[in-house]
Scaffold this motif. Structure first.
Motif, short mmCIF file in Angstrom:
data_model
loop_
_atom_site.label_atom_id
_atom_site.label_comp_id
_atom_site.label_asym_id
_atom_site.label_seq_id
_atom_site.Cartn_x
_atom_site.Cartn_y
_atom_site.Cartn_z
N GLU A 106 0.28 4.63 1.55
CA GLU A 106 0.26 4.74 3.01
C GLU A 106 1.66 4.66 3.62
OE1 GLU A 106 -2.36 5.50 4.51
OE2 GLU A 106 -4.01 4.90 3.20
N GLN A 145 -0.35 -5.46 2.34
CA GLN A 145 -1.68 -6.05 2.56
C GLN A 145 -1.69 -7.49 2.06
OE1 GLN A 145 -5.18 -4.30 0.59
NE2 GLN A 145 -6.14 -4.35 2.62
N LEU A 153 0.87 -1.18 0.00
CA LEU A 153 0.00 0.00 0.00
C LEU A 153 0.91 1.22 0.00
CD1 LEU A 153 -2.61 -1.16 2.69
CD2 LEU A 153 -2.69 -1.47 0.20
#
Length: 278
Positions: free
Chosen positions: A80, A102, A77
Motif C-alpha cells: 500500500e 499496521q 503494509l
C-alpha cells in the motif's frame, strides 16, 4: 489647500495604511517562524516516547507535539506504499515515500520513510527500496497532515499531498488522521539502502523583521514626498513674494558657496596629483 491636494493626501494615507498592513504581515510571519523554531528546539532532540503518550486517539494531535520522536511497533503494509510527488530537495526533484505501518490493534500509522530522487523516468524514482519485513519498531518524528490541493492530480501509486483523511478513504483502514511520522530509525534495519532521511528544519527567522521596517519607512516616505511636493508648489505660487524671493536668493547663495568650495577642493586635488607625477 485645493481639492487636488486633499486627493493626494488621501492617496498618501491609503498607501501608508497598505504599508502598515504589509509590515504587520511580515511581523506575524516572523512570530510564526519564531514559534516553529521554539518547537524544533524543544522537541526535535527529545528522547522517543510511545505514540499513545502524545497521540491518545487516531484523530487527536496537538501542534505543541510537532517534531516529538515517538516509537511505534507494527508491520509495514508495503503493497500500500505511496509516493508523494513534487518534493524537491537541494534543488533536485524527487518524491517522499509513504508506507502504512499496521499496529497490533489493527490501526495504521503512516510513516514517511524518506526522500527519493527522480530517476531516468520523469515520474518515478529509479529504485524504490523495500521496507523491513515482519514486525518492526519505528522511531519517527510527528508532523500534522497536509491540506488537499484542489486541481492537483497524481499518477497511479502517487499522491499530491499528505492529506491523512484522503489516505484513510483511499486505504479503507482505521488510520491515524491527526499526525504521521518522519522516519528516524527502524529496527530491524532494512536490507535495501533506505531513502534519504528528512532534513532538520533550519533555525532561521529570515528577513521578516527587516522587511517590516522597510514597509514602515515606505509609509513615512509617502507623506514626506507629499510634503516636499506641497512646499515646491508653494514656492512656485509665491515666487513674486519679497520674503520668498529673499529665501530663494539665500538658498542659491548657499548652493553657490558649496559649488565654490567643491571647485577649490578639486583644484587642490589636481595640484597634488601633478606634484606626484613630477
Amino acid at each position: 489647500m485645493s481639492r487636488r491636494w486633499f486627493g493626494y493626501l488621501a492617496v498618501a494615507t491609503v498607501f501608508a495604511i497598505v504599508c502598515v498592513l504589509l509590515a504587520n504581515w511580515q511581523l506575524s510571519r516572523k512570530d510564526e517562524k519564531a514559534a516553529e523554531i521554539a518547537l524544533v528546539e524543544s522537541n526535535y532532540d527529545r528522547a522517543p516516547v510511545p505514540l499513545g503518550e502524545v497521540v491518545p486517539t487516531r484523530e487527536a494531535f496537538d501542534d505543541v507535539h510537532k517534531w516529538v520522536p515517538v516509537t511505534v511497533t507494527g508491520t509495514y503494509l508495503e503493497e500500500e506504499q505511496l509516493l508523494v510527488r513534487n518534493r524537491p530537495r537541494s534543488g533536485q526533484p524527487g518524491f517522499e515515500l509513504l508506507v502504512p505501518l499496521q499496529l497490533g490493534d489493527g490501526t495504521v500509522f503512516i510513516v514517511d520513510r524518506g526522500w527519493l530522487p527522480t530517476g531516468n523516468e520523469h515520474d518515478l524514482p529509479d529504485v524504490i527500496p523495500s521496507a523491513p519485513s515482519g514486525e518492526v519498531t519505528v522511531v519517527a518524528r510527528l508532523k500534522a497532515g497536509e491540506p488537499s490541493l484542489p486541481g492537483r492530480s497524481a499518477a497511479e501509486g502517487q499522491i499530491a499531498t499528505v492529506n491523512l483523511d484522503d489516505l484513510q478513504e483511499r486505504l479503507d483502514v482505521p488510520l491515524y488522521t491527526g499526525a504521521y511520522g518522519l522516519l528516524e530509525s527502524e529496527t530491524p534495519r532494512p536490507t535495501d539502502e533506505p531513502p534519504l532521511p528528512a532534513l532538520k528544519p533550519v533555525l532561521d527567522e529570515g528577513m521578516h523583521l527587516s522587511y517590516a521596517f522597510q514597509w514602515f519607512i515606505f509609509g513615512i516616505l509617502g507623506f514626506a514626498f507629499l510634503a516636499y511636493a506641497i512646499r515646491e508648489e508653494y514656492r512656485h505660487l509665491n515666487a513674486d513674494d519679497p520674503d520668498e524671493q529673499r529665501r530663494a536668493a539665500e538658498r542659491e547663495r548657499k548652493r553657490a558657496a558649496k559649488r565654490s568650495d567643491a571647485n577649490v577642493e578639486d583644484e587642490l586635488l589636481d595640484g597634488a596629483r601633478s606634484e606626484t607625477v613630477r
